[in-house]
Design a protein around this motif. Sequence first.
Motif, mmCIF file in Angstrom:
data_model
loop_
_atom_site.group_PDB
_atom_site.id
_atom_site.type_symbol
_atom_site.label_atom_id
_atom_site.label_comp_id
_atom_site.label_asym_id
_atom_site.label_seq_id
_atom_site.Cartn_x
_atom_site.Cartn_y
_atom_site.Cartn_z
ATOM 1 N N ASN A 296 0.837 -1.180 0.000
ATOM 2 C CA ASN A 296 0.000 0.000 0.000
ATOM 3 C C ASN A 296 0.878 1.238 0.000
ATOM 4 N N LYS A 297 0.840 2.030 -1.067
ATOM 5 C CA LYS A 297 1.716 3.196 -1.194
ATOM 6 C C LYS A 297 1.341 4.317 -0.242
ATOM 7 N N ASP A 298 0.083 4.357 0.231
ATOM 8 C CA ASP A 298 -0.328 5.391 1.184
ATOM 9 C C ASP A 298 0.455 5.296 2.486
ATOM 10 N N LYS A 299 0.947 4.122 2.810
ATOM 11 C CA LYS A 299 1.721 3.913 4.033
ATOM 12 C C LYS A 299 3.018 4.715 4.022
ATOM 13 N N PHE A 300 3.519 5.065 2.853
ATOM 14 C CA PHE A 300 4.826 5.696 2.742
ATOM 15 C C PHE A 300 4.766 7.212 2.614
ATOM 16 N N LYS A 301 3.586 7.836 2.777
ATOM 17 C CA LYS A 301 3.499 9.289 2.661
ATOM 18 C C LYS A 301 4.311 9.982 3.745
ATOM 19 N N GLU A 302 4.254 9.458 4.969
ATOM 20 C CA GLU A 302 5.066 9.981 6.064
ATOM 21 C C GLU A 302 5.961 8.854 6.542
ATOM 22 N N PRO A 303 7.210 9.163 6.874
ATOM 23 C CA PRO A 303 8.086 8.079 7.341
ATOM 24 C C PRO A 303 7.560 7.488 8.652
ATOM 25 N N PRO A 304 7.546 6.163 8.757
ATOM 26 C CA PRO A 304 7.072 5.553 10.001
ATOM 27 C C PRO A 304 8.061 5.791 11.127
ATOM 28 N N SER A 305 7.556 5.829 12.335
ATOM 29 C CA SER A 305 8.450 6.016 13.471
ATOM 30 C C SER A 305 9.213 4.730 13.756
ATOM 31 N N ILE A 306 8.554 3.583 13.598
ATOM 32 C CA ILE A 306 9.222 2.293 13.760
ATOM 33 C C ILE A 306 8.779 1.400 12.614
ATOM 34 N N MET A 307 9.747 0.762 11.982
ATOM 35 C CA MET A 307 9.460 -0.141 10.867
ATOM 36 C C MET A 307 10.236 -1.426 11.075
ATOM 37 N N ARG A 308 9.581 -2.537 10.780
ATOM 38 C CA ARG A 308 10.246 -3.836 10.817
ATOM 39 C C ARG A 308 10.075 -4.462 9.451
ATOM 40 N N ILE A 309 11.194 -4.833 8.834
ATOM 41 C CA ILE A 309 11.087 -5.546 7.561
ATOM 42 C C ILE A 309 11.110 -7.036 7.854
ATOM 43 N N GLU A 310 10.473 -7.782 7.010
ATOM 44 C CA GLU A 310 10.341 -9.229 7.172
ATOM 45 C C GLU A 310 10.656 -9.880 5.845
ATOM 46 N N LYS A 311 11.648 -10.751 5.830
ATOM 47 C CA LYS A 311 12.067 -11.418 4.607
ATOM 48 C C LYS A 311 10.938 -12.227 3.964
ATOM 49 N N GLY A 312 10.190 -12.932 4.772
ATOM 50 C CA GLY A 312 9.117 -13.781 4.252
ATOM 51 C C GLY A 312 7.936 -12.971 3.754
ATOM 52 N N ASN A 313 7.118 -13.601 2.925
ATOM 53 C CA ASN A 313 5.930 -12.931 2.405
ATOM 54 C C ASN A 313 4.878 -12.714 3.487
ATOM 55 N N ASP A 314 4.956 -13.480 4.552
ATOM 56 C CA ASP A 314 4.070 -13.324 5.703
ATOM 57 C C ASP A 314 4.931 -13.339 6.961
ATOM 58 N N VAL A 315 4.493 -12.630 7.990
ATOM 59 C CA VAL A 315 5.212 -12.643 9.252
ATOM 60 C C VAL A 315 5.206 -14.068 9.789
ATOM 61 N N GLY A 316 6.376 -14.549 10.150
ATOM 62 C CA GLY A 316 6.506 -15.892 10.702
ATOM 63 C C GLY A 316 6.767 -16.976 9.678
ATOM 64 N N SER A 317 6.707 -16.656 8.390
ATOM 65 C CA SER A 317 6.857 -17.706 7.378
ATOM 66 C C SER A 317 8.266 -18.287 7.336
ATOM 67 N N HIS A 318 9.251 -17.579 7.860
ATOM 68 C CA HIS A 318 10.614 -18.105 7.884
ATOM 69 C C HIS A 318 10.988 -18.644 9.255
#
Length: 175
Positions: A1-23
């Motif tokens: 969702n590109k709307d999420k990137f209008k303002e920088p998030p205060s905390i962001m976590r990237i996840e390698k898997g396509n779903d949280v926990g998939s790895h």
Amino acid sequence: NKDKFKEPPSIMRIEKGNDVGSHIIYGAILDPKSLQEMMPDYKEKGAPLESETTSEDIYYLTKNKSLKFPFIPPGMDNHGCYIISLNKFTRWMKPLIEEKGIDIMPGFAGAEPIIENNVLKGIRIGDKGIDKDGNKRPQFEAGVDIIAKLTIIADGSRGNLTKELNTARTARTIS
């Protein structure tokens, strides 16, 4: 969702898997002390706790027999802890974390740390849409740099970012 990137998030976590926990495929023993401090109602919120540990034994295994240890060494007593599936636990935590305003971005692997003047400034996200031979596919998307005031790398002791940071630290120590 590109709307999420209008303002920088205060905390962001990237996840390698396509779903949280998939790895995350392993189980674990969870000591609930920290969880109780952060979220006293974790049971009411449906924490996926498989079973509570009520006893434990340690055995030395040989080819033909097993020898029971006469005592449980400190740190290996798990009474009051829970056996959990880490996959289920991380999936359960995702909406609770997002409620607190933390953005979780699945499907983005950290490709390399961004280091400036011996300071970790962020990470570079890997390119997407590359075939097994390294050629760009029609849906190719170049990776981006995520710069932050504080970057925490948590990809495990054998993760590619951790290895690269350890190599960079060793190189600075030697030179």
